[in-house]
Motif scaffolding. Structure first.
Motif, PDB file in Angstrom:
ATOM      1  N   ALA A 162       0.844  -1.195   0.000  1.00 43.77           N
ATOM      2  CA  ALA A 162       0.000   0.000   0.000  1.00 43.77           C
ATOM      3  C   ALA A 162       0.878   1.243   0.000  1.00 43.77           C
ATOM      4  O   ALA A 162       2.099   1.166   0.162  1.00 43.77           O
ATOM      5  CB  ALA A 162      -0.912  -0.015   1.223  1.00 43.77           C
ATOM      6  N   GLY A 163       0.245   2.398  -0.171  1.00 48.20           N
ATOM      7  CA  GLY A 163       1.008   3.640  -0.208  1.00 48.20           C
ATOM      8  C   GLY A 163       2.011   3.633  -1.345  1.00 48.20           C
ATOM      9  O   GLY A 163       1.649   3.476  -2.514  1.00 48.20           O
ATOM     10  N   ASN A 164       3.276   3.762  -0.995  1.00 50.82           N
ATOM     11  CA  ASN A 164       4.344   3.753  -2.005  1.00 50.82           C
ATOM     12  C   ASN A 164       5.090   2.428  -2.091  1.00 50.82           C
ATOM     13  O   ASN A 164       5.986   2.273  -2.922  1.00 50.82           O
ATOM     14  CB  ASN A 164       5.360   4.856  -1.685  1.00 50.82           C
ATOM     15  N   THR A 165       4.736   1.472  -1.228  1.00 44.98           N
ATOM     16  CA  THR A 165       5.527   0.245  -1.178  1.00 44.98           C
ATOM     17  C   THR A 165       5.423  -0.578  -2.454  1.00 44.98           C
ATOM     18  O   THR A 165       6.377  -1.271  -2.830  1.00 44.98           O
ATOM     19  CB  THR A 165       5.108  -0.625   0.030  1.00 44.98           C
ATOM     20  N   HIS A 166       4.277  -0.511  -3.148  1.00 43.42           N
ATOM     21  CA  HIS A 166       4.162  -1.276  -4.394  1.00 43.42           C
ATOM     22  C   HIS A 166       5.118  -0.750  -5.465  1.00 43.42           C
ATOM     23  O   HIS A 166       5.689  -1.510  -6.241  1.00 43.42           O
ATOM     24  CB  HIS A 166       2.724  -1.285  -4.918  1.00 43.42           C
ATOM     25  N   GLU A 167       5.309   0.572  -5.500  1.00 42.88           N
ATOM     26  CA  GLU A 167       6.210   1.132  -6.514  1.00 42.88           C
ATOM     27  C   GLU A 167       7.663   0.794  -6.200  1.00 42.88           C
ATOM     28  O   GLU A 167       8.453   0.485  -7.109  1.00 42.88           O
ATOM     29  CB  GLU A 167       6.028   2.647  -6.590  1.00 42.88           C
ATOM     30  N   ILE A 168       8.040   0.819  -4.923  1.00 43.39           N
ATOM     31  CA  ILE A 168       9.404   0.452  -4.546  1.00 43.39           C
ATOM     32  C   ILE A 168       9.659  -1.008  -4.923  1.00 43.39           C
ATOM     33  O   ILE A 168      10.702  -1.343  -5.497  1.00 43.39           O
ATOM     34  CB  ILE A 168       9.624   0.684  -3.031  1.00 43.39           C
ATOM     35  N   GLN A 169       8.689  -1.891  -4.619  1.00 43.07           N
ATOM     36  CA  GLN A 169       8.848  -3.298  -4.966  1.00 43.07           C
ATOM     37  C   GLN A 169       8.910  -3.489  -6.476  1.00 43.07           C
ATOM     38  O   GLN A 169       9.706  -4.286  -6.984  1.00 43.07           O
ATOM     39  CB  GLN A 169       7.697  -4.109  -4.397  1.00 43.07           C
TER      40      GLN A 169
ATOM     41  N   TYR B 144       6.080  -2.409   6.799  1.00 40.32           N
ATOM     42  CA  TYR B 144       5.557  -1.065   7.037  1.00 40.32           C
ATOM     43  C   TYR B 144       4.543  -0.629   5.966  1.00 40.32           C
ATOM     44  O   TYR B 144       4.189   0.553   5.871  1.00 40.32           O
ATOM     45  CB  TYR B 144       6.700  -0.041   7.128  1.00 40.32           C
ATOM     46  N   ALA B 145       4.052  -1.591   5.172  1.00 39.40           N
ATOM     47  CA  ALA B 145       3.091  -1.256   4.113  1.00 39.40           C
ATOM     48  C   ALA B 145       1.829  -0.601   4.680  1.00 39.40           C
ATOM     49  O   ALA B 145       1.314   0.369   4.110  1.00 39.40           O
ATOM     50  CB  ALA B 145       2.723  -2.512   3.321  1.00 39.40           C
ATOM     51  N   ASP B 146       1.318  -1.097   5.801  1.00 40.34           N
ATOM     52  CA  ASP B 146       0.126  -0.500   6.397  1.00 40.34           C
ATOM     53  C   ASP B 146       0.379   0.937   6.806  1.00 40.34           C
ATOM     54  O   ASP B 146      -0.488   1.814   6.642  1.00 40.34           O
ATOM     55  CB  ASP B 146      -0.320  -1.314   7.608  1.00 40.34           C
ATOM     56  N   LEU B 147       1.565   1.190   7.351  1.00 41.12           N
ATOM     57  CA  LEU B 147       1.917   2.552   7.769  1.00 41.12           C
ATOM     58  C   LEU B 147       1.996   3.471   6.554  1.00 41.12           C
ATOM     59  O   LEU B 147       1.522   4.613   6.588  1.00 41.12           O
ATOM     60  CB  LEU B 147       3.253   2.540   8.515  1.00 41.12           C
ATOM     61  N   SER B 148       2.591   2.966   5.472  1.00 49.93           N
ATOM     62  CA  SER B 148       2.663   3.750   4.246  1.00 49.93           C
ATOM     63  C   SER B 148       1.271   4.079   3.725  1.00 49.93           C
ATOM     64  O   SER B 148       0.995   5.211   3.318  1.00 49.93           O
ATOM     65  CB  SER B 148       3.452   2.984   3.182  1.00 49.93           C
ATOM     66  N   GLY B 149       0.385   3.087   3.763  1.00 51.48           N
ATOM     67  CA  GLY B 149      -0.985   3.315   3.325  1.00 51.48           C
ATOM     68  C   GLY B 149      -1.736   4.279   4.219  1.00 51.48           C
ATOM     69  O   GLY B 149      -2.627   5.002   3.769  1.00 51.48           O
TER      70      GLY B 149
ATOM     71  N   ASP C  78       9.904   9.728   2.611  1.00 52.61           N
ATOM     72  CA  ASP C  78       9.780   9.077   3.914  1.00 52.61           C
ATOM     73  C   ASP C  78       9.697   7.556   3.761  1.00 52.61           C
ATOM     74  O   ASP C  78      10.274   6.803   4.558  1.00 52.61           O
ATOM     75  CB  ASP C  78       8.539   9.583   4.647  1.00 52.61           C
ATOM     76  N   ASP C  79       8.984   7.094   2.730  1.00 48.77           N
ATOM     77  CA  ASP C  79       8.854   5.655   2.534  1.00 48.77           C
ATOM     78  C   ASP C  79      10.169   5.017   2.113  1.00 48.77           C
ATOM     79  O   ASP C  79      10.450   3.866   2.455  1.00 48.77           O
ATOM     80  CB  ASP C  79       7.762   5.355   1.501  1.00 48.77           C
ATOM     81  N   LEU C  80      10.993   5.737   1.383  1.00 46.80           N
ATOM     82  CA  LEU C  80      12.312   5.216   1.024  1.00 46.80           C
ATOM     83  C   LEU C  80      13.204   5.119   2.265  1.00 46.80           C
ATOM     84  O   LEU C  80      13.970   4.158   2.420  1.00 46.80           O
ATOM     85  CB  LEU C  80      12.964   6.112  -0.034  1.00 46.80           C
ATOM     86  N   ILE C  81      13.072   6.102   3.154  1.00 43.97           N
ATOM     87  CA  ILE C  81      13.824   6.051   4.416  1.00 43.97           C
ATOM     88  C   ILE C  81      13.341   4.869   5.254  1.00 43.97           C
ATOM     89  O   ILE C  81      14.142   4.122   5.840  1.00 43.97           O
ATOM     90  CB  ILE C  81      13.669   7.375   5.196  1.00 43.97           C
ATOM     91  N   ARG C  82      12.026   4.675   5.302  1.00 43.37           N
ATOM     92  CA  ARG C  82      11.475   3.537   6.037  1.00 43.37           C
ATOM     93  C   ARG C  82      11.985   2.224   5.450  1.00 43.37           C
ATOM     94  O   ARG C  82      12.255   1.261   6.184  1.00 43.37           O
ATOM     95  CB  ARG C  82       9.945   3.561   5.994  1.00 43.37           C
ATOM     96  N   PHE C  83      12.092   2.164   4.113  1.00 41.01           N
ATOM     97  CA  PHE C  83      12.558   0.950   3.462  1.00 41.01           C
ATOM     98  C   PHE C  83      13.993   0.625   3.880  1.00 41.01           C
ATOM     99  O   PHE C  83      14.310  -0.519   4.223  1.00 41.01           O
ATOM    100  CB  PHE C  83      12.481   1.114   1.941  1.00 41.01           C
TER     101      PHE C  83
END
Length: 371
Positions: free
Chosen positions: A225-232, A256-261, A318-323
């Motif tokens: 969710a959020g941006n995690t699908h694009e990173i994957q 952290y997909a739920d958090l991203s969403g 932020d999602d890249l940092i989380r990754f």
């Protein structure tokens, strides 16, 4: 009562894994009621053993020998004990036409010879949701070269579009088996008999969900969710990406997909795009509604009030940092686990050495005493 082979053919992303797991878990009670969900030893790449109809799709071109013959002989044998047999594989609906027609012809010939009828069960999902869910799963699984396909390219793929022409597919099945032998359901919780996919499927095969059935609390099928699908998706296209690397990255992203969403609630379609996309299926869906649901609206046509996902959104950094953080945390945990394992092995080795030394010392002491 005529013996029946229920062929559950999908579509994908309509709770098929949950249904298959439920049937396996409740095999004993199903057997008592005259039903069987047989498992076969045949294995295919990237296909779960739960999908017991896969051999029918893959092997039907050779009907007199090999796996198809072995599997069908087993089905014929089981019909001597059970009145109803269930087979399931969500890939049947979306397989190419040649594969499907070959399978159906072979299966129909077996039914004629064995004296059983075939009932086809299919679940339909609103097409825009079907497409989004399928793309998300493809990216998450990382299987095949298409796992790096950008969203817009996937939307424009005619193969995916044709899979969702439900009326056209159902007409072909009805022409082959007869409309009365098609069981068409809608994959919408509010439409489920008994409010659950399990009770709805049991109702489709002539049973009722009671307390005697066991429903295991399955792990939630987490989605990117959020941006995690694009990173994957981008990672999927990296040179040297293999299943081990993909699994590592996927677990980091899912952590952290739920958090991203939550921070960036979004959909792949905007509301306007989804409405436009669904217009191309209006006639198809109307035909299905009239044929199988007495003209009732086929799907709930409401949309979530959230923005369309955009690559250059404020949350991407932020999602890249989380990754990066999730990967480091996962590596640190794996390192701790390895360290604990090494310490355990060292203690085990010491425990093995000490008894040996004790025996040797006793022998030496005995020899000295004898002298």
């Amino acid at each position: 009562m005529k013996k029946t082979l229920y062929a559950h053919v999908g579509t994908t992303k309509t709770g098929t894994t949950a249904i298959q797991s439920f049937l396996i878990e409740n095999q004993e009670i199903l057997n008592q009621k005259g039903y069987c969900y047989p498992l076969f030893p045949y294995r295919y790449p990237d296909v779960s053993e739960r999908r017991n109809a896969r051999f029918l799709l893959e092997e039907a071109q050779v009907t007199q020998e090999g796996r198809f013959r072995e599997g069908m002989d087993r089905i014929h044998e089981l019909f001597q004990t059970f009145d109803n047999i269930i087979v399931s594989d969500e890939g049947i609906w979306s397989a190419n036409y040649e594969q499907r027609i070959t399978m159906w012809r072979a299966l129909k010939a077996e039914a004629k010879e064995g004296g059983f009828r075939i009932k086809v069960i299919v679940y339909l999902r609103r097409q825009d949701m079907y497409l989004v869910s399928g793309w998300n799963q493809m990216v998450k699984s990382g299987i095949g070269k298409d796992a790096a396909t950008p969203w817009q390219d996937y939307v424009d793929d005619l193969v995916s579009i044709n899979k969702m022409k439900y009326a056209s597919h159902l007409k072909k099945l009805a022409a082959f088996f007869g409309k009365k032998n098609l069981i068409v359901r809608r994959f919408e919780p509010k439409r489920f008999v008994g409010g659950a996919i399990y009770s709805d499927f049991l109702h489709a095969v002539g049973l009722e969900l009671t307390e005697e059935y066991h429903i295991e609390q399955a792990a939630r099928n987490t989605r990117l969710a959020g941006n995690t699908h694009e990173i994957q998706r981008v990672l999927n296209g990296m040179p040297g990406m293999n299943p081990a690397f993909h699994s590592f990255f996927r677990q980091a992203l899912l952590s952290y997909a739920d958090l991203s969403g939550e921070y960036y609630p979004c959909e792949m379609f905007s509301k306007a795009e989804a409405e436009t996309f669904m217009k191309q299926y209006e006639e198809e869906n109307r035909e299905v509604s009239e044929e199988y649901f007495n003209g009732e609206e086929l799907f709930d046509m409401s949309w979530k009030d959230v923005p369309k996902w955009e690559k250059h959104n404020p949350q991407m950094q932020d999602d890249l940092i989380r990754f990066v953080g999730a990967c480091c945390m996962q590596l640190a945990q794996e390192n701790r686990d390895l360290k604990s394992r090494v310490e355990w092995l060292e203690k085990s080795r010491e425990g093995l050495r000490h008894p040996v030394y004790t025996i040797i010392k006793r022998k030496r002491d005995k020899m000295k005493a004898e002298k």
